[in-house]
Design a protein around this motif. Structure first.
Motif, short mmCIF file in Angstrom:
data_model
loop_
_atom_site.label_atom_id
_atom_site.label_comp_id
_atom_site.label_asym_id
_atom_site.label_seq_id
_atom_site.Cartn_x
_atom_site.Cartn_y
_atom_site.Cartn_z
N ILE A 176 -55.55 16.66 -38.74
CA ILE A 176 -54.47 16.93 -37.77
C ILE A 176 -54.93 17.91 -36.66
O ILE A 176 -54.74 17.64 -35.46
N TYR B 99 -44.93 21.26 -55.84
CA TYR B 99 -45.48 20.50 -56.96
C TYR B 99 -44.62 20.62 -58.21
O TYR B 99 -44.67 19.78 -59.10
N ASN C 93 -42.94 16.06 -39.49
CA ASN C 93 -43.61 17.18 -38.82
C ASN C 93 -43.94 16.83 -37.36
O ASN C 93 -44.36 15.70 -37.06
N PRO D 95 -46.42 15.25 -53.04
CA PRO D 95 -46.07 14.17 -52.11
C PRO D 95 -46.51 12.84 -52.73
O PRO D 95 -47.62 12.76 -53.27
N ARG E 290 -51.16 10.59 -44.68
CA ARG E 290 -52.40 10.48 -45.48
C ARG E 290 -53.31 9.51 -44.76
O ARG E 290 -52.87 8.54 -44.14
N GLU F 288 -39.96 15.06 -47.31
CA GLU F 288 -40.79 15.39 -46.12
C GLU F 288 -41.90 14.35 -46.04
O GLU F 288 -42.59 14.12 -47.04
N GLY G 124 -43.81 24.88 -51.39
CA GLY G 124 -44.92 25.29 -52.26
C GLY G 124 -44.46 25.89 -53.59
O GLY G 124 -45.18 26.69 -54.18
N VAL G 125 -43.28 25.44 -54.02
CA VAL G 125 -42.80 25.95 -55.32
C VAL G 125 -43.53 25.19 -56.43
O VAL G 125 -43.40 23.98 -56.55
N GLU G 126 -44.29 25.98 -57.21
CA GLU G 126 -45.14 25.32 -58.20
C GLU G 126 -44.67 25.56 -59.63
O GLU G 126 -45.08 24.85 -60.55
N1 LIG Z 1 -50.54 24.23 -52.86
C1 LIG Z 1 -49.40 23.55 -52.74
N2 LIG Z 1 -49.26 22.72 -51.72
C2 LIG Z 1 -48.08 22.05 -51.65
C3 LIG Z 1 -47.06 22.17 -52.58
N3 LIG Z 1 -46.04 21.35 -52.22
C4 LIG Z 1 -46.44 20.75 -51.06
N4 LIG Z 1 -47.69 21.17 -50.71
C5 LIG Z 1 -48.49 20.85 -49.54
O1 LIG Z 1 -48.07 21.69 -48.54
C6 LIG Z 1 -48.13 21.05 -47.29
C7 LIG Z 1 -46.77 21.11 -46.67
O2 LIG Z 1 -46.78 20.62 -45.45
P1 LIG Z 1 -46.85 21.47 -44.15
O3 LIG Z 1 -46.64 22.89 -44.41
O4 LIG Z 1 -45.93 20.83 -43.16
O5 LIG Z 1 -48.35 21.30 -43.65
C8 LIG Z 1 -48.80 20.05 -43.27
C9 LIG Z 1 -48.50 19.73 -41.87
O6 LIG Z 1 -48.63 20.89 -41.11
C10 LIG Z 1 -49.62 18.77 -41.56
N5 LIG Z 1 -49.10 17.39 -41.58
C11 LIG Z 1 -48.96 16.55 -42.61
N6 LIG Z 1 -48.44 15.42 -42.20
C12 LIG Z 1 -48.22 15.51 -40.89
C13 LIG Z 1 -47.67 14.67 -39.92
O7 LIG Z 1 -47.23 13.52 -40.18
N7 LIG Z 1 -47.59 15.13 -38.66
C14 LIG Z 1 -48.03 16.39 -38.37
N8 LIG Z 1 -47.94 16.81 -37.10
N9 LIG Z 1 -48.53 17.20 -39.24
C15 LIG Z 1 -48.62 16.77 -40.53
O8 LIG Z 1 -50.63 18.91 -42.46
C16 LIG Z 1 -50.30 19.99 -43.31
C17 LIG Z 1 -50.88 19.78 -44.62
O9 LIG Z 1 -50.31 18.71 -45.24
P2 LIG Z 1 -50.60 18.36 -46.77
O10 LIG Z 1 -52.06 18.42 -47.01
O11 LIG Z 1 -49.89 17.13 -47.05
O12 LIG Z 1 -49.96 19.53 -47.49
C18 LIG Z 1 -48.58 19.63 -47.61
C19 LIG Z 1 -48.20 19.49 -49.05
O13 LIG Z 1 -48.96 18.52 -49.74
C20 LIG Z 1 -47.25 23.04 -53.66
O14 LIG Z 1 -46.38 23.21 -54.55
N10 LIG Z 1 -48.42 23.72 -53.74
#
Ligand SMILES: Nc1nc2c(ncn2[C@@H]2O[C@@H]3COP(=O)(O)O[C@H]4[C@@H](O)[C@H](n5cnc6c(=O)[nH]c(N)nc65)O[C@@H]4COP(=O)(O)O[C@H]3[C@H]2O)c(=O)[nH]1
Length: 752
Positions: A544, A724, A583, A729, A529, A525, A703-705
């Motif tokens: 975002i 994680y 996304n 990522p 950043r 995915e 979010g599988v940790e």
């Molecule tokens: N606590 C926890 N978190 C985990 C785990 N595995 C992954 N994550 C985080 O969960 C978020 C998953 O992305 P999302 O639900 O699409 O949620 C994303 C998505 O909605 C948005 N986003 C990120 N990149 C893009 C993008 O290129 N375009 C758009 N439109 N939205 C984006 O920002 C949100 C947050 O992104 P991130 O901060 O990267 O946060 C990501 C990721 O780093 C885990 O095991 N535990």
């Protein structure tokens, strides 16, 4: 002897006996007395000479005594010789035959003045004219003059009658005694034709004639004049209107008749009728014109009224929010300005509350336009009721409301209002079959300490609201000066974000997605950043939503798609077989060229469309359902994979999603996080997995940790996971290494 008549009588032997001398004297005496006292003049004429006459005769001719005439010629009694002889000629034949001759003629008085008299003559002895004649003269001069003037008057009257402009008729017992020419003319007869005829002739029928008679007899017998307008019939049957006036000769005896004066008023009647018609027409025209004018006036009134209403409406629209009817920002600010002025005079305080609905955008996106409006209206209504008469509520943005609270003594009144607002939102909102729980974040700014202008107070209440939201949903916060910094940071962040693309401050990290059964990486995915200069790495969660708000997300989204595809091509070239998930945000789908952009991008990097997966949240999918279906079907036709992100947090049902051409569901990490400790979350995960199975959809958990979470998901039959536990990522260059690590599958997969 004489008898009583003084004539000689006969004796028994029939011998004539003559009266005695004495007798004769007596007789003569008697006759003189008779002559002297007679009222007529008497004279004895012999051979045209007056032999004897009485005193009256002399008086008639203007002489003092009869003696003055005795012995004179009778010619002197005539005005001239001609008339003297004329009388002789006229009288002689009758006198000669012993008859009395009588005539009226003009004679002459002693003064020479002619006068009228009646003379009657008789021969004493017709067989012996020389014995003379007796003449009796009566002075009829006065009588004649009276008769003459009467005749003249009568003639004059006849003239008047004959030449009168009006018809005049004398009726006796309702029959024509006489009439003038004009009367006959009016009725179309000759005068002679009318004499003696009944007046019924000029009435239409007998009953009308009788009724008219009764009418005027009643008037005439009272001595009054009868006046009327009547329609009479001419000889030729034609009718005409006339003015009739009548007067009885003797009101006590109507049989003596009366005079009728008749005037043709046909012209007047016609003129009157024409006048009536003209007046009616005029009145009608006036009425029509008045009606027209009334209509014009009433339509003018209506127009003015409508204009007033329209102006009022325009004014209202200009000052109110069309959706909720609440005052808009302009009106709110002017009212706030007034209240600030009053508060300043009274040395008083007031509060401005900024209310923002939590996650409303998310909810609104999941609803159609109409439903979203309905929800906002019912939200506004609840807020309005909670505020009541104590303050002014205004809607100043999509889900932003401000409230002005005048009376804030004691200050606890602010909290009381906040409690009421929060309580008002507690009951669920129903839109169609869907139910929503909505909370709000409230910021408070107080005059005078937090600002002196409406703008400053609203802005500070807004900043306080942001802080309340940052502290968690359904909170409130009072403004303090530190918030100013946060607010300005926000503005700074937004400005920096605009620069970020141009300065290439974005990069993509990729989080692997693992097939649980095989433990192999099947995709990644792409997660954006932002290396913000001076601030380090900024989380997409922080920028975002801001980019979505200010529209920059369309540009950022295009950049992400481009970079992800370029990266995928590079990995392919390195021999890695994987799919990239990207996304999407709602505004990107509003771009009519979105599909073309995707197609061009895939073509540019020579990618198989099935290697690209687009992640959409439930709320994006549920917004403008029909439009979204069309778009997704187009993408599906191209072969692009479609996945539902954060599944379970939205409001769509699985069965509803059947309508969409989806490939994958991503269980939201909030359910995964507690899957091992919260039975509800476990049930939700299991249900989603089994329903997705039934719908032939792939399920991935995010979010599988840890291994326990993975084990449980595997047990429920989940197909894929990311988190994680396998990898955070990471930058693109680290992905190939992660591939290498999957050589020890026991760590990453979970064999059931
Ligand atoms: N606590 C926890 N978190 C985990 C785990 N595995 C992954 N994550 C985080 O969960 C978020 C998953 O992305 P999302 O639900 O699409 O949620 C994303 C998505 O909605 C948005 N986003 C990120 N990149 C893009 C993008 O290129 N375009 C758009 N439109 N939205 C984006 O920002 C949100 C947050 O992104 P991130 O901060 O990267 O946060 C990501 C990721 O780093 C885990 O095991 N535990």
């Amino acid at each position: 002897m004489t008898n009583d008549n003084n004539k000689p009588t006969r004796d028994s032997r029939n011998n004539l006996t003559l009266p005695s001398q004495q007798e004769l004297m007596r007789i003569l005496n008697e006759q003189r007395v008779i002559l002297d006292n007679a009222s007529v003049g008497i004279c004895f004429i012999l051979q045209r000479q007056i032999q004897r006459c009485n005193q009256r005769f002399a008086e008639i001719y203007g002489y003092d005594s009869a003696d003055q005439l005795v012995g004179t010629s009778s010619e002197q009694l005539y005005p001239d010789n001609l008339s003297f002889r004329k009388l002789g000629v006229e009288a002689y034949p009758s006198l000669a035959r012993g008859k009395r001759f009588s005539t009226e003629l003009q004679m002459r008085r002693a003064s020479g003045k002619p006068f009228w008299c009646r003379v009657t003559g008789k021969m004493i002895n017709p067989s012996s004219p020389e014995q003379g004649s007796i003449w009796i003269v009566d002075d009829i001069d006065q009588q004649r003059h009276a008769a003459d003037s009467l005749e003249q008057i009568t003639r004059q009257q006849q003239l008047i009658l004959d030449h009168a402009m009006v018809g005049i008729v004398f009726l006796h017992n309702r029959h024509v005694a006489s009439c003038n020419r004009r009367f006959a003319e009016l009725l179309g007869y000759e005068t002679d034709e009318l004499i003696g005829v009944s007046s019924q002739l000029w009435y239409a029928d007998k009953s009308i004639w009788q009724a008219a008679g009764e009418r005027y007899n009643a008037v005439l017998s009272s001595g009054r004049a009868f006046e009327a307008e009547m329609e009479l019939i001419r000889k030729d049957g034609s009718r005409f209107w006339c003015d009739v006036r009548s007067k009885a000769v003797d009101p006590n005896d109507l049989s003596k008749g009366g005079i009728w004066i008749i005037m043709d008023i046909s012209d007047r009647k016609a003129t009157e009728a024409a006048l009536v018609t003209a007046r009616q027409q005029l009145e009608q025209r006036v009425e029509e014109r008045t009606r027209e004018l009334e209509q014009v006036v009433s339509s003018l009134h209506r127009e003015i009224e409508e204009r007033k209403i329209a102006e009022e409406r325009i004014r209202h629209l200009a000052q109110h929010d069309s959706l909720t009817g609440l005052p808009n920002r302009g009106l709110f600010e002017s009212r706030l300005q007034e209240q600030i002025a009053q508060a300043e005079t009274r040395q008083d305080a007031l509060a401005v509350l900024f209310v923002d609905l939590d996650r409303f955008k998310h909810i609104n996106d999941s609803l159609g336009h109409h439903e979203g409006d309905m929800l906002l209206r019912s939200l506004a209504e609840r807020l309005r009721q909670a505020v009541g008469q104590q303050g002014t509520l205004s809607r100043i943005g999509g889900d932003e409301f401000v409230i002005m609270l005048n009376d804030i003594k004691p200050r606890s009144r602010i909290e009381q209002l906040i409690m009421r607002l929060q309580a008002a939102l507690v009951p669920v909102f129903r839109v169609g079959v869907q139910e929503f729980r909505i909370s709000s974040s409230i910021g408070v700014a107080v005059y005078p300490e937090d600002g002196h202008t409406p703008q400053a107070l609203i802005q500070h209440a807004d900043a306080a609201m942001y802080r309340a939201k940052a502290n968690g949903r359904n909170r409130y916060h009072f403004y303090n000066h530190r918030l100013d910094n946060e607010q300005s940071e926000r503005v700074e962040l937004e400005n920096a974000l605009f620069q970020a693309l141009r300065h290439e401050e974005f990069e993509l990290h990729y989080q692997p997605q693992i097939e649980i059964q095989s433990g192999r990486i099947i995709g990644v995915e792409a997660l954006i950043r932002w290396q913000r200069p001076g601030h380090g790495m900024v989380s997409p969660a922080n920028f975002i939503p801001l980019a979505e708000e200010n529209g920059l997300i369309t540009e950022i989204g295009s950049w992400v798609l481009e970079r992800a595809c370029a990266q995928l091509q590079q990995w392919q070239q390195q021999g890695l077989d994987l799919r990239v998930s990207v996304n999407l945000s709602a505004p990107q789908l509003d771009d009519a060229n979105f599909c073309d952009k995707v197609a061009r991008c895939l073509k540019r990097y020579r990618l198989d469309p099935s290697q690209l997966e687009l992640e959409l949240t439930e709320s994006i999918i549920m917004k403008h359902v029909d439009q979204t279906i069309q778009l997704l079907e187009q993408l599906d036709k191209m072969g692009v994979h479609l996945s539902v992100d954060d599944f379970g947090t939205g409001y769509s049902s699985l069965s509803y999603l059947k309508r969409f051409p989806l490939n994958k569901l991503k269980i939201d990490q909030s359910f995964v996080r507690e899957i091992c400790v919260d039975p509800d979350d476990a049930t939700i995960c299991r249900t989603i997995i089994s329903m997705a199975d039934n719908l032939n959809l792939t399920v991935i958990a995010e979010g599988v940790e840890d291994a326990d979470q993975l084990a449980m998901l595997a047990e429920f039959g989940c197909h894929q996971y990311q988190g994680y536990f396998f990898s955070r990522p990471v930058p693109a260059e680290q992905i190939p290494d992660l591939f290498d690590n999957t050589e020890q599958p026991e760590r990453w997969n979970y064999q059931i």
